[in-house]
Write an enzyme that holds these catalytic residues in place. Structure first.
Site, PDB file in Angstrom:
ATOM      1  N   ARG A  32       0.839  -1.209   0.000  1.00  0.00           N
ATOM      2  CA  ARG A  32       0.000   0.000   0.000  1.00  0.00           C
ATOM      3  C   ARG A  32       0.868   1.252   0.000  1.00  0.00           C
ATOM      4  O   ARG A  32       0.504   2.266  -0.585  1.00  0.00           O
ATOM      5  CB  ARG A  32      -0.898  -0.023   1.249  1.00  0.00           C
ATOM      6  CG  ARG A  32      -1.788   1.172   1.436  1.00  0.00           C
ATOM      7  CD  ARG A  32      -2.820   1.343   0.349  1.00  0.00           C
ATOM      8  NE  ARG A  32      -3.579   0.139   0.095  1.00  0.00           N
ATOM      9  CZ  ARG A  32      -4.439  -0.011  -0.915  1.00  0.00           C
ATOM     10  NH1 ARG A  32      -4.645   0.978  -1.773  1.00  0.00           N
ATOM     11  NH2 ARG A  32      -5.082  -1.154  -1.097  1.00  0.00           N
ATOM     12  N   ASN A  72      -2.343  -3.581   8.659  1.00  0.00           N
ATOM     13  CA  ASN A  72      -3.282  -4.669   8.427  1.00  0.00           C
ATOM     14  C   ASN A  72      -3.585  -4.873   6.945  1.00  0.00           C
ATOM     15  O   ASN A  72      -2.773  -4.464   6.117  1.00  0.00           O
ATOM     16  CB  ASN A  72      -4.532  -4.566   9.293  1.00  0.00           C
ATOM     17  CG  ASN A  72      -4.787  -5.919   9.960  1.00  0.00           C
ATOM     18  OD1 ASN A  72      -4.924  -6.921   9.267  1.00  0.00           O
ATOM     19  ND2 ASN A  72      -4.745  -5.958  11.284  1.00  0.00           N
ATOM     20  N   HIS A 124      -5.356  -3.696   4.524  1.00  0.00           N
ATOM     21  CA  HIS A 124      -5.261  -2.619   3.533  1.00  0.00           C
ATOM     22  C   HIS A 124      -3.809  -2.228   3.288  1.00  0.00           C
ATOM     23  O   HIS A 124      -3.401  -1.978   2.151  1.00  0.00           O
ATOM     24  CB  HIS A 124      -6.085  -1.406   3.987  1.00  0.00           C
ATOM     25  CG  HIS A 124      -6.310  -0.419   2.890  1.00  0.00           C
ATOM     26  ND1 HIS A 124      -5.677   0.789   2.833  1.00  0.00           N
ATOM     27  CD2 HIS A 124      -7.085  -0.490   1.776  1.00  0.00           C
ATOM     28  CE1 HIS A 124      -6.065   1.440   1.744  1.00  0.00           C
ATOM     29  NE2 HIS A 124      -6.914   0.687   1.084  1.00  0.00           N
ATOM     30  N   CYS A 125      -3.029  -2.195   4.371  1.00  0.00           N
ATOM     31  CA  CYS A 125      -1.627  -1.761   4.262  1.00  0.00           C
ATOM     32  C   CYS A 125      -0.776  -2.711   3.418  1.00  0.00           C
ATOM     33  O   CYS A 125       0.260  -2.295   2.906  1.00  0.00           O
ATOM     34  CB  CYS A 125      -0.980  -1.697   5.638  1.00  0.00           C
ATOM     35  SG  CYS A 125      -1.862  -0.782   6.863  1.00  0.00           S
ATOM     36  N   ILE A 126      -1.162  -3.965   3.342  1.00  0.00           N
ATOM     37  CA  ILE A 126      -0.299  -4.926   2.635  1.00  0.00           C
ATOM     38  C   ILE A 126      -0.749  -5.154   1.191  1.00  0.00           C
ATOM     39  O   ILE A 126      -0.137  -5.964   0.485  1.00  0.00           O
ATOM     40  CB  ILE A 126      -0.210  -6.282   3.388  1.00  0.00           C
ATOM     41  CG1 ILE A 126      -1.551  -7.008   3.419  1.00  0.00           C
ATOM     42  CG2 ILE A 126       0.333  -6.077   4.798  1.00  0.00           C
ATOM     43  CD1 ILE A 126      -1.458  -8.457   3.891  1.00  0.00           C
TER      44      ILE A 126
END
Ligand code: KQY
Length: 365
Positions: free
Chosen positions: A94, A353, A355-357
């Site tokens: 992300r 989490n 979304h970040c990955i």
């Protein structure tokens, strides 16, 4: 052939589409850093595999992986997930991947922001970060997508757009000392207009309490559809999160978006609070210069940090009493997409989490 362009997306008629716009696919990076992921990344690799497998139900998924981990990643991931070799410093696509932008003809280009590990030498999380800063360019090159190199330190997790002219950000992050200290708030707004094709920037004061990214908005407040946002909330007025969420609510209640709409705010109660256990802390290598993971430290747990895929939403859950309410809220908010829950704790232990990955690549349709 992928070109690097001198202009800006907005000048060329491009804008960042909302996450719910149709995707050509999704990108992730394989986790392996032993000073961020416990037990050499093994539990995190299982968690990332669950996320990749879920998303691959409705869109193509590519996982970028270091040469050292290629065979391991290839053997853990399902065959229909593409695995490509790519150097990296950690696994937050992300933030290190490109932000894709589209025009009215459905053409797709990518914005390559400057990445400095969430604050560079001021309060960044590791050094060096050069391999991470090169990830967006490599993704665009592999996809044959033209690139804009933005002169702004920014991560994809620090912006959230509705695709209709409005972006959500936090002051805590975008005005942090380690990112763009020489730019004013007005300068940063102009960069966002130029590179995301937005007209209105909604500045929330803070993100989630103790979020190591300086309060990324993707862990705190995100669009569900134009005019509707979900906001990490707590009913506990003694929790430091309360003031933060209440401050955001106040801004959202007194602001309109680029189309003149008032915001409908859906509160999603945070899990926990969640803390690192002794055992979890022991599993992380301690290396000077990287963020320590100490037993008892509070984690920035949130249900907002999810991925909106083509026909589904991937939602992290934490074996927490608030899980059921989060699933129920998502089911209602995102119908007819179905909700796929994945274990969120291992990814949270690394500081983010789902979304970040992940990073969606819009199809332009
Ligand atoms: O919030 C995100 N987009 C990324 C979290 C990065 C944490 C690094 N340890």
């Amino acid at each position: 052939m992928a070109r690097t362009l001198d202009s800006t997306p907005a000048a060329d008629g491009y804008r960042m589409p909302a996450e719910w716009a149709h995707h050509a696919g999704c990108w992730l990076v394989w986790p392996e850093r032993p000073d961020n992921w416990r037990l050499g990344g093994k539990p995190a690799q299982a968690a990332f595999t669950a996320v990749a497998t879920a998303i691959a139900q409705t869109e193509a998924v590519t996982v970028a992986v270091s040469a050292r981990q290629y065979d391991n990643a290839r053997s853990q991931l399902p065959e229909h997930v593409r695995v490509v070799e790519m150097s990296n410093d950690d696994s937050w696509m992300r933030d290190t991947g490109p932000t894709f932008v589209v025009n009215d003809d459905g053409d797709v280009r990518g914005v390559d922001w400057v990445f400095n590990a969430w604050g560079g030498l001021v309060d960044g999380l590791y050094f060096p970060w050069a391999a991470d800063d090169a990830v967006a360019r490599k993704v665009l090159e592999l996809e044959g997508v033209d690139r804009y190199r933005a002169p702004l330190v920014l991560e994809g997790g620090s912006i959230d757009v509705d695709g209709e002219g409005t972006v959500l950000v936090t002051e805590e992050c975008l005005l942090s000392a380690g990112r763009n200290p020489d730019l004013t708030r007005a300068d940063i707004e102009q960069q966002l207009r130029d590179h995301l094709g937005v007209e209105v920037v909604v500045w929330l004061p803070y993100g989630v309490y103790l979020d190591e990214t300086n309060g990324h908005v993707d862990n705190f407040c995100r669009f569900v559809r134009p005019g509707v946002v979900m906001l990490t909330w707590t009913d506990d007025e003694t929790d430091p999160q309360f003031e933060r969420s209440a401050a955001a609510l106040k801004v959202l209640e007194s602001t309109t978006d680029a189309r003149g709409r008032s915001f409908e705010v859906v509160k999603i109660h945070q899990p926990g609070p969640i803390f690192i256990t002794e055992e979890e802390s022991r599993g992380v290598d301690s290396i000077e210069g990287t963020l320590p993971r100490e037993a008892g430290d509070r984690l920035a747990g949130s249900y907002v940090n999810s991925y909106i895929g083509n026909d589904l939403v991937v939602l992290p859950v934490f074996e927490d009493p608030h899980d059921d309410a989060a699933v129920a809220a998502y089911t209602q908010l995102f119908a007819p997409r179905h909700i796929v829950t994945v274990p969120g704790r291992e990814i949270l232990l690394g500081g983010g989490n789902v979304h970040c990955i992940t990073q969606q690549q819009p199809s332009g349709r």
